[in-house]
Design a protein around this motif. Structure first.
Motif, mmCIF file in Angstrom:
data_model
loop_
_atom_site.group_PDB
_atom_site.id
_atom_site.type_symbol
_atom_site.label_atom_id
_atom_site.label_comp_id
_atom_site.label_asym_id
_atom_site.label_seq_id
_atom_site.Cartn_x
_atom_site.Cartn_y
_atom_site.Cartn_z
ATOM 1 N N PRO A 186 1.023 -1.132 0.003
ATOM 2 C CA PRO A 186 -0.065 0.080 0.174
ATOM 3 C C PRO A 186 0.230 1.356 -0.276
ATOM 4 C CG PRO A 186 0.514 -1.298 2.431
ATOM 5 C CD PRO A 186 0.969 -2.204 0.776
ATOM 6 N N THR A 187 0.363 2.470 -0.724
ATOM 7 C CA THR A 187 1.560 3.728 -0.572
ATOM 8 C C THR A 187 0.401 4.019 0.584
ATOM 9 O OG1 THR A 187 -0.407 4.445 -1.464
ATOM 10 C CG2 THR A 187 0.693 3.620 -3.261
ATOM 11 N N LEU A 188 1.592 5.355 1.276
ATOM 12 C CA LEU A 188 1.357 5.780 2.408
ATOM 13 C C LEU A 188 0.108 6.820 2.297
ATOM 14 C CD1 LEU A 188 4.978 7.959 2.820
ATOM 15 C CD2 LEU A 188 4.015 5.456 3.757
ATOM 16 N N ASP A 189 -0.795 7.662 1.563
ATOM 17 C CA ASP A 189 -2.250 7.704 1.416
ATOM 18 C C ASP A 189 -2.713 6.538 1.159
ATOM 19 O OD1 ASP A 189 -1.492 7.427 -1.246
ATOM 20 O OD2 ASP A 189 -2.553 8.703 -2.346
ATOM 21 N N GLU A 190 -3.078 5.883 0.604
ATOM 22 C CA GLU A 190 -3.976 4.640 1.327
ATOM 23 C C GLU A 190 -4.132 4.600 2.969
ATOM 24 O OE1 GLU A 190 -3.111 2.664 -3.679
ATOM 25 O OE2 GLU A 190 -2.144 1.965 -1.299
ATOM 26 N N LEU A 191 -2.664 4.178 3.389
ATOM 27 C CA LEU A 191 -2.686 4.218 5.459
ATOM 28 C C LEU A 191 -3.543 5.221 6.363
ATOM 29 C CD1 LEU A 191 0.251 1.514 5.031
ATOM 30 C CD2 LEU A 191 -2.313 1.542 4.607
ATOM 31 N N LEU A 192 -2.313 6.860 5.696
ATOM 32 C CA LEU A 192 -2.838 7.456 6.701
ATOM 33 C C LEU A 192 -4.170 7.806 7.162
ATOM 34 C CD1 LEU A 192 0.059 10.226 5.320
ATOM 35 C CD2 LEU A 192 -0.321 8.890 7.121
ATOM 36 N N GLY A 193 -4.500 7.578 8.154
ATOM 37 C CA GLY A 193 -6.054 7.729 8.758
ATOM 38 C C GLY A 193 -6.958 6.900 8.582
ATOM 39 N N ARG A 194 -6.523 5.715 8.263
ATOM 40 C CA ARG A 194 -7.637 4.662 8.193
ATOM 41 C C ARG A 194 -7.187 4.458 9.522
ATOM 42 N NH1 ARG A 194 -6.154 0.590 3.548
ATOM 43 N NH2 ARG A 194 -7.517 -0.304 4.493
ATOM 44 N N THR A 195 -7.829 3.118 10.361
ATOM 45 C CA THR A 195 -7.964 2.443 11.171
ATOM 46 C C THR A 195 -7.685 1.183 10.973
ATOM 47 O OG1 THR A 195 -8.934 3.904 12.926
ATOM 48 C CG2 THR A 195 -9.157 1.905 13.203
ATOM 49 N N ILE A 196 -6.756 0.156 11.053
ATOM 50 C CA ILE A 196 -6.879 -0.887 10.816
ATOM 51 C C ILE A 196 -5.881 -1.999 11.727
ATOM 52 C CG2 ILE A 196 -4.438 -2.598 9.197
ATOM 53 C CD1 ILE A 196 -4.114 -0.182 7.696
ATOM 54 N N ASP A 197 -6.775 -3.313 12.688
ATOM 55 C CA ASP A 197 -6.043 -3.955 13.400
ATOM 56 C C ASP A 197 -6.283 -2.708 14.456
ATOM 57 O OD1 ASP A 197 -5.777 -6.207 12.083
ATOM 58 O OD2 ASP A 197 -3.546 -5.846 12.296
ATOM 59 N N GLY A 198 -7.788 -2.094 14.997
ATOM 60 C CA GLY A 198 -7.942 -1.720 16.032
ATOM 61 C C GLY A 198 -6.973 0.239 16.221
ATOM 62 N N VAL A 199 -6.004 0.457 14.891
ATOM 63 C CA VAL A 199 -4.892 1.313 15.561
ATOM 64 C C VAL A 199 -5.291 2.230 14.321
ATOM 65 C CG1 VAL A 199 -2.195 1.899 15.664
ATOM 66 C CG2 VAL A 199 -3.147 -0.554 16.613
ATOM 67 N N VAL A 200 -5.191 3.492 14.658
ATOM 68 C CA VAL A 200 -5.782 4.424 13.688
ATOM 69 C C VAL A 200 -3.915 5.115 13.252
ATOM 70 C CG1 VAL A 200 -5.821 7.146 13.506
ATOM 71 C CG2 VAL A 200 -7.022 5.951 14.675
ATOM 72 N N ILE A 201 -3.701 5.112 11.685
ATOM 73 C CA ILE A 201 -2.522 4.797 10.838
ATOM 74 C C ILE A 201 -2.868 6.508 10.754
ATOM 75 C CG2 ILE A 201 -1.508 4.039 8.704
ATOM 76 C CD1 ILE A 201 -2.080 1.902 11.118
ATOM 77 N N ASP A 202 -1.319 6.860 11.420
ATOM 78 C CA ASP A 202 -0.738 7.939 11.322
ATOM 79 C C ASP A 202 0.957 8.245 10.778
ATOM 80 O OD1 ASP A 202 0.317 7.572 14.044
ATOM 81 O OD2 ASP A 202 -1.256 9.067 15.147
ATOM 82 N N THR A 203 1.364 9.592 11.112
ATOM 83 C CA THR A 203 2.511 9.856 10.654
ATOM 84 C C THR A 203 3.642 9.076 11.351
ATOM 85 O OG1 THR A 203 2.763 12.283 11.796
ATOM 86 C CG2 THR A 203 2.124 11.441 9.463
ATOM 87 N N SER A 204 2.796 8.449 13.088
ATOM 88 C CA SER A 204 3.681 8.145 13.737
ATOM 89 C C SER A 204 3.985 6.569 13.405
ATOM 90 C CB SER A 204 3.589 8.747 15.811
ATOM 91 O OG SER A 204 2.152 7.424 15.793
ATOM 92 N N ASN A 205 3.125 6.307 12.914
ATOM 93 C CA ASN A 205 2.966 4.825 13.084
ATOM 94 C C ASN A 205 2.895 3.953 11.359
ATOM 95 O OD1 ASN A 205 0.521 5.010 13.024
ATOM 96 N ND2 ASN A 205 -0.197 4.329 14.958
ATOM 97 N N ILE A 206 3.109 4.819 11.073
ATOM 98 C CA ILE A 206 2.726 4.123 9.110
ATOM 99 C C ILE A 206 4.480 3.570 8.832
ATOM 100 C CG2 ILE A 206 3.815 6.483 7.818
ATOM 101 C CD1 ILE A 206 0.937 5.917 6.525
ATOM 102 N N ALA A 207 5.451 4.651 9.185
ATOM 103 C CA ALA A 207 6.033 2.922 9.342
ATOM 104 C C ALA A 207 6.634 1.239 9.485
ATOM 105 C CB ALA A 207 7.357 4.004 9.239
ATOM 106 N N THR A 208 6.249 1.883 10.495
ATOM 107 C CA THR A 208 5.941 0.232 11.420
ATOM 108 C C THR A 208 4.967 0.036 10.948
ATOM 109 O OG1 THR A 208 6.811 1.815 13.707
ATOM 110 C CG2 THR A 208 5.843 -0.342 13.950
ATOM 111 N N ALA A 209 3.511 -0.096 10.671
ATOM 112 C CA ALA A 209 2.490 -0.796 9.296
ATOM 113 C C ALA A 209 3.402 -1.233 8.636
ATOM 114 C CB ALA A 209 1.252 0.357 9.278
ATOM 115 N N ILE A 210 4.339 -0.430 7.624
ATOM 116 C CA ILE A 210 4.612 -1.311 6.137
ATOM 117 C C ILE A 210 5.777 -2.479 6.625
ATOM 118 C CG2 ILE A 210 5.730 -0.529 4.048
ATOM 119 C CD1 ILE A 210 4.021 2.014 3.647
ATOM 120 N N LEU A 211 6.433 -1.598 7.291
ATOM 121 C CA LEU A 211 7.583 -2.507 7.961
ATOM 122 C C LEU A 211 7.450 -3.916 8.408
ATOM 123 C CD1 LEU A 211 10.651 0.167 9.404
ATOM 124 C CD2 LEU A 211 10.468 -1.324 7.002
#
Length: 315
Positions: free
Chosen positions: A213-238
């Motif tokens: 997924p691209t960054l703009d596809e993940l930012l602001g979404r809730t995935i597995d109960g976690v809101v994806i923002d700039t603080s955790n999006i890299a962790t989500a992709i990794l």
């Protein structure tokens, strides 16, 4: 060693002038390779406001601040401001990328016009658009382009056929299907050869679908109960790349090259730690060109976090 293919879409005048040089600096710092795919004609970003009537558009805009990332001036190009000709005004910036040792290819002639129209256009219109970008690339770089990555992952059968007519050996025009959490719907998704219709033979130009997924596809979404923002999006992709597998990651000069640059640096460091090498599309082609690749039909589908249908590799 598994690889992350870095495919950089350059959509706008601002992205070319500001985002691209930033990305070159980051990539060289991390000793990473990538392919830059340029928009070569007018920047009509303002025309994209017509997408407001599409399902899912406002949801995406509300999650990712379009004004913050693209700038108000860019959003006025073609509306209240004349559309700058990117290829004419940014040729030196483009050549600097090649001079720095990075592969360059075609994204599109006019990003908004292509993305909003190509699906339903015929051969004449499609080939004319592609020929403009092909000719402009030759003018800028003094040589023919070798690869292509479709604007908005939008194509039609005539466009795919034209890639063969241009003698492109490889391109990245579509997406692998993803689950809502960003994982691959088909874990075996990867490069393939395309057939555009029943009974038609496979095209020569092999496809390298984007598998993350691209960054703009993940930012602001809730995935597995976690809101994806700039603080955790890299962790989500990794997390998606924690098990080694070759991937294609699409990034944007307007995002990772500007406001989201710290996230991209975090990803580059993280992938190195995970044992990946970051490579260009040309590098990937050398790895897979002699492989027996599956043949897939031309299909369309939805990708979580993005509005409208895209060219997809069926799950």
């Amino acid at each position: 060693m598994a690889s992350i293919v870095l495919k950089i879409d350059v959509d706008t005048y601002r992205g070319t002038r500001e985002g691209v040089p930033n990305l070159v600096r980051m990539l060289k710092k991390h000793q990473a390779q990538a392919t830059f795919l340029f928009s070569l004609g007018p920047d009509h970003t303002g025309w994209a406001l017509r997408r407001a009537f599409r399902p899912g558009f406002f949801q995406k805009v509300s999650r990712t601040s379009v004004v913050e990332h693209y700038g108000f001036k860019t959003l006025m190009y073609g509306v209240l401001l004349p559309a700058p000709d990117i290829g004419k005004t940014c040729a030196s910036q483009m050549r600097a990328v090649q001079d720095a040792g990075f592969e360059c290819g075609i994204h599109t002639w006019d990003h908004v016009v292509w993305q909003d129209n190509v699906k339903n256009r015929g051969a004449e219109w499609t080939v004319a658009q592609m020929q403009q970008s092909f000719s402009r690339f030759q003018q800028i770089f003094g040589q023919a382009p070798k690869t292509h990555g479709a604007a908005g992952w939008q194509m039609n059968e005539h466009a795919f056929t034209q890639l063969d007519n241009f003698h492109f050996a490889y391109a990245s025009d579509g997406r692998a299907m993803l689950k809502d959490n960003g994982e691959l719907a088909n874990p075996d998704a990867g490069p393939y050869r395309l057939t555009t219709g029943s009974g038609s033979k496979a095209l020569s130009c092999l496809q390298m679908p984007t598998t993350l997924p691209t960054l703009d596809e993940l930012l602001g979404r809730t995935i597995d109960g976690v809101v994806i923002d700039t603080s955790n999006i890299a962790t989500a992709i990794l997390k998606l790349t924690s098990t080694q597998k070759n991937h294609v990651f699409t990034l944007h000069a307007e995002l990772e090259g500007q406001k989201l640059a710290p996230i991209f640096e975090e990803l580059l460091a993280g992938w190195t730690k995970q044992g990946y090498s970051c490579i260009s599309m040309a590098d990937y082609y050398q790895m897979i060109k002699d492989h027996e690749l599956p043949v897939r039909p031309l299909t369309w589908g939805d990708v979580p976090g993005r509005s409208g249908e895209l060219i997809t590799l069926a799950a």
